[in-house]
Write an enzyme that holds these catalytic residues in place. Structure first.
Site, PDB file in Angstrom:
ATOM      1  N   GLU A  25     -12.585  -8.074  48.947  1.00 47.18           N
ATOM      2  CA  GLU A  25     -13.175  -7.150  47.957  1.00 47.18           C
ATOM      3  C   GLU A  25     -14.547  -6.673  48.420  1.00 47.18           C
ATOM      4  O   GLU A  25     -15.139  -7.229  49.355  1.00 47.18           O
ATOM      5  CB  GLU A  25     -13.298  -7.843  46.596  1.00 47.18           C
ATOM      6  CG  GLU A  25     -14.198  -9.069  46.615  1.00 47.18           C
ATOM      7  CD  GLU A  25     -14.852  -9.354  45.271  1.00 47.18           C
ATOM      8  OE1 GLU A  25     -15.437  -8.425  44.683  1.00 47.18           O
ATOM      9  OE2 GLU A  25     -14.783 -10.514  44.826  1.00 47.18           O
ATOM     10  N   LYS A  86     -19.349  -0.011  40.448  1.00 48.00           N
ATOM     11  CA  LYS A  86     -18.536  -1.228  40.398  1.00 48.00           C
ATOM     12  C   LYS A  86     -17.183  -0.801  39.840  1.00 48.00           C
ATOM     13  O   LYS A  86     -17.079  -0.395  38.682  1.00 48.00           O
ATOM     14  CB  LYS A  86     -19.211  -2.264  39.494  1.00 48.00           C
ATOM     15  CG  LYS A  86     -18.403  -3.539  39.304  1.00 48.00           C
ATOM     16  CD  LYS A  86     -19.164  -4.538  38.457  1.00 48.00           C
ATOM     17  CE  LYS A  86     -18.243  -5.624  37.932  1.00 48.00           C
ATOM     18  NZ  LYS A  86     -18.922  -6.538  37.018  1.00 48.00           N
ATOM     19  N   VAL A 106     -12.194  -7.798  41.997  1.00 55.23           N
ATOM     20  CA  VAL A 106     -10.934  -8.504  42.272  1.00 55.23           C
ATOM     21  C   VAL A 106      -9.759  -7.683  41.739  1.00 55.23           C
ATOM     22  O   VAL A 106      -8.768  -7.462  42.446  1.00 55.23           O
ATOM     23  CB  VAL A 106     -10.962  -9.921  41.653  1.00 55.23           C
ATOM     24  CG1 VAL A 106      -9.585 -10.561  41.680  1.00 55.23           C
ATOM     25  CG2 VAL A 106     -11.969 -10.798  42.395  1.00 55.23           C
ATOM     26  N   SER A 140     -12.763 -10.496  31.712  1.00 60.63           N
ATOM     27  CA  SER A 140     -12.617  -9.681  32.929  1.00 60.63           C
ATOM     28  C   SER A 140     -11.201  -9.144  33.078  1.00 60.63           C
ATOM     29  O   SER A 140     -10.214  -9.858  32.829  1.00 60.63           O
ATOM     30  CB  SER A 140     -12.967 -10.508  34.157  1.00 60.63           C
ATOM     31  OG  SER A 140     -12.733  -9.747  35.321  1.00 60.63           O
ATOM     32  N   ALA A 141     -11.130  -7.908  33.548  1.00 60.32           N
ATOM     33  CA  ALA A 141      -9.832  -7.301  33.878  1.00 60.32           C
ATOM     34  C   ALA A 141      -9.138  -8.045  35.023  1.00 60.32           C
ATOM     35  O   ALA A 141      -7.934  -7.884  35.224  1.00 60.32           O
ATOM     36  CB  ALA A 141     -10.026  -5.834  34.242  1.00 60.32           C
ATOM     37  N   LYS A 159     -16.929 -19.362  38.240  1.00 63.02           N
ATOM     38  CA  LYS A 159     -18.276 -19.882  38.034  1.00 63.02           C
ATOM     39  C   LYS A 159     -18.441 -20.422  36.630  1.00 63.02           C
ATOM     40  O   LYS A 159     -17.875 -19.879  35.681  1.00 63.02           O
ATOM     41  CB  LYS A 159     -19.285 -18.749  38.205  1.00 63.02           C
ATOM     42  CG  LYS A 159     -19.436 -18.325  39.637  1.00 63.02           C
ATOM     43  CD  LYS A 159     -20.833 -17.769  39.847  1.00 63.02           C
ATOM     44  CE  LYS A 159     -21.076 -17.592  41.318  1.00 63.02           C
ATOM     45  NZ  LYS A 159     -20.763 -16.239  41.752  1.00 63.02           N
TER      46      LYS A 159
HETATM   47  N1  PSU Z   1     -17.759 -13.692  40.328  1.00 59.91           N
HETATM   48  C1  PSU Z   1     -18.470 -14.132  41.383  1.00 59.91           C
HETATM   49  N2  PSU Z   1     -18.908 -13.248  42.317  1.00 59.91           N
HETATM   50  C2  PSU Z   1     -18.612 -11.919  42.232  1.00 59.91           C
HETATM   51  C3  PSU Z   1     -17.827 -11.468  41.123  1.00 59.91           C
HETATM   52  C4  PSU Z   1     -17.434 -12.390  40.213  1.00 59.91           C
HETATM   53  O1  PSU Z   1     -18.721 -15.321  41.474  1.00 59.91           O
HETATM   54  O2  PSU Z   1     -19.024 -11.132  43.102  1.00 59.91           O
HETATM   55  C5  PSU Z   1     -17.429 -10.019  41.042  1.00 59.91           C
HETATM   56  C6  PSU Z   1     -15.963  -9.859  41.533  1.00 59.91           C
HETATM   57  O3  PSU Z   1     -15.829  -8.602  42.164  1.00 59.91           O
HETATM   58  C7  PSU Z   1     -15.179  -9.861  40.232  1.00 59.91           C
HETATM   59  C8  PSU Z   1     -16.123  -9.137  39.314  1.00 59.91           C
HETATM   60  O4  PSU Z   1     -13.916  -9.230  40.339  1.00 59.91           O
HETATM   61  O5  PSU Z   1     -17.431  -9.605  39.674  1.00 59.91           O
HETATM   62  C9  PSU Z   1     -15.824  -9.407  37.858  1.00 59.91           C
HETATM   63  O6  PSU Z   1     -16.617  -8.560  37.077  1.00 59.91           O
HETATM   64  P1  PSU Z   1     -16.269  -8.407  35.507  1.00 59.91           P
HETATM   65  O7  PSU Z   1     -16.558  -9.758  34.921  1.00 59.91           O
HETATM   66  O8  PSU Z   1     -17.202  -7.335  35.047  1.00 59.91           O
HETATM   67  O9  PSU Z   1     -14.807  -8.033  35.441  1.00 59.91           O
HETATM   68 MN    MN Z   2     -16.731  -8.104  31.815  1.00 59.53          MN
END
Ligand code: PSU
Ligand code: MN
Length: 306
Positions: A25, A86, A106, A140-141, A159
């Site tokens: 990614e 993003k 992801v 998250s999606a 995390k």
């Molecule tokens: N978690 C991490 N490092 C990252 C991300 C998530 O520890 O870099 C990034 C990844 O690209 C993940 C995205 O797909 O953040 C998720 O963002 P959101 O929660 O807005 O869907």
């Molecule tokens: Mn989100």
């Protein structure tokens, strides 16, 4: 209209020769780590995949095209782009239409990898259910993508900035196999053990490859989440990381950080607060995931040929 994909030379060759390919990614590059460590890490991860006998394909959107693999100068350019979008599932088509530079999450990387015929993807951590999601609805999606797109994603768990029990519940509801590699516990990114059992376990890359193919043979959509624990020597103790996470979370709340900005904000605060220690661990676990993903990609080719 067919999908606007453009392949890096190395990836095009690998496809023609039916060699193993591992997708990577790009949000981790633009929104997950500071420059220049982001570039150094991206280059090191690509090198690790080549060393393990596979070909890396870092995925990003540039100039109205989905790039499946970046040429070295494109990777350098992306790592220095400050205003990259993003791009998750919701944003992909709009980013292409605008001709904007977009870093894929992801979820979006899975979509692009699948369009390109790539089965395996390595990253650091996936997105999940945020703490307080019962009020914010911030899920998250990535989780729903795992339920519908047939790509195996190798990550070091999720995390602890997330609500891990809720993240596992949502994955279960949507039928996503969550498979810990070589242990029973679900790993928590910087720590090998989240304190929660993983729903499933695998002890070899061959087994992971077989279960991905078995899923397809059953007509089940979606992929697999392979939760690969951080190497022991790189682990950060829970006592050390938990207070840092709590501080970053309370700052995010106080500053009203919301929606897509939440994850990047927390990551950069945690890097600052640990004075780079979290970044070192992050790099070690991504390299470790790259090695396992390369092995799985090789086993998928072997299993398909059998
Ligand atoms: N978690 C991490 N490092 C990252 C991300 C998530 O520890 O870099 C990034 C990844 O690209 C993940 C995205 O797909 O953040 C998720 O963002 P959101 O929660 O807005 O869907
Ligand atoms: Mn989100």
């Amino acid at each position: 209209m067919t999908a606007p994909l453009t392949f890096a030379a190395e990836v095009a060759d690998a496809k023609a020769l039916n060699r193993p390919i591992v997708a990577l990614e790009s949000t981790i590059i633009t929104h997950g780590m500071p420059y220049p460590q982001n570039l150094e890490t991206a280059q090191a991860v690509e090198a690790e995949i080549r060393k393990a006998g596979a070909v890396p394909a870092t995925i990003a959107v540039m100039g109205g095209k989905i790039h499946i693999g970046l040429e070295p100068e494109e990777l350098e350019q992306l790592a220095q782009t400050k205003d990259a979008m993003k791009v998750s599932r919701a944003d992909l088509a709009v980013c292409l239409a605008k001709g904007a530079t977009g870093a894929t999450t992801v979820a979006a990387t899975m979509i692009c990898a699948n369009l390109a015929g790539i089965d395996v993807f390595a990253t650091g951590g996936i997105g999940g259910v945020h703490r307080g999601a019962e009020d914010s609805f911030d899920i998250s999606a990535d989780l729903l993508e795992l339920a519908q797109t047939p790509v195996s994603v190798v990550a070091a768990g999720a995390k602890a900035i997330l609500d891990l029990p809720k993240t596992l519940e949502v994955l279960e509801t949507h039928g996503v196999p969550v498979i810990a590699y070589g242990q029973d516990a679900f790993p928590a990114f910087w720590s090998r053990n989240s304190g929660l059992p993983a729903p499933l376990r695998a002890d070899s890359a061959a087994e992971i490859a077989k279960s991905q193919l078995a899923r397809a043979s059953l007509g089940l959509p979606g992929g697999q989440l392979i939760a690969n624990p951080i190497p022991e020597e790189a682990e950060i103790a829970r006592e050390e990381i938990v207070p840092v996470i709590e501080q970053a979370l309370s700052e995010a709340e106080a500053q009203g950080i919301a929606a897509k900005a939440v994850t990047p904000f927390l990551l950069s605060r945690i890097f600052e607060l640990t004075e780079g220690r979290s970044l070192e661990a992050n790099i070690a676990l991504v390299l470790n995931n790259a090695r396992l993903a390369a092995a799985i990609a090789g086993e998928i080719i072997t299993a398909r040929g059998a």
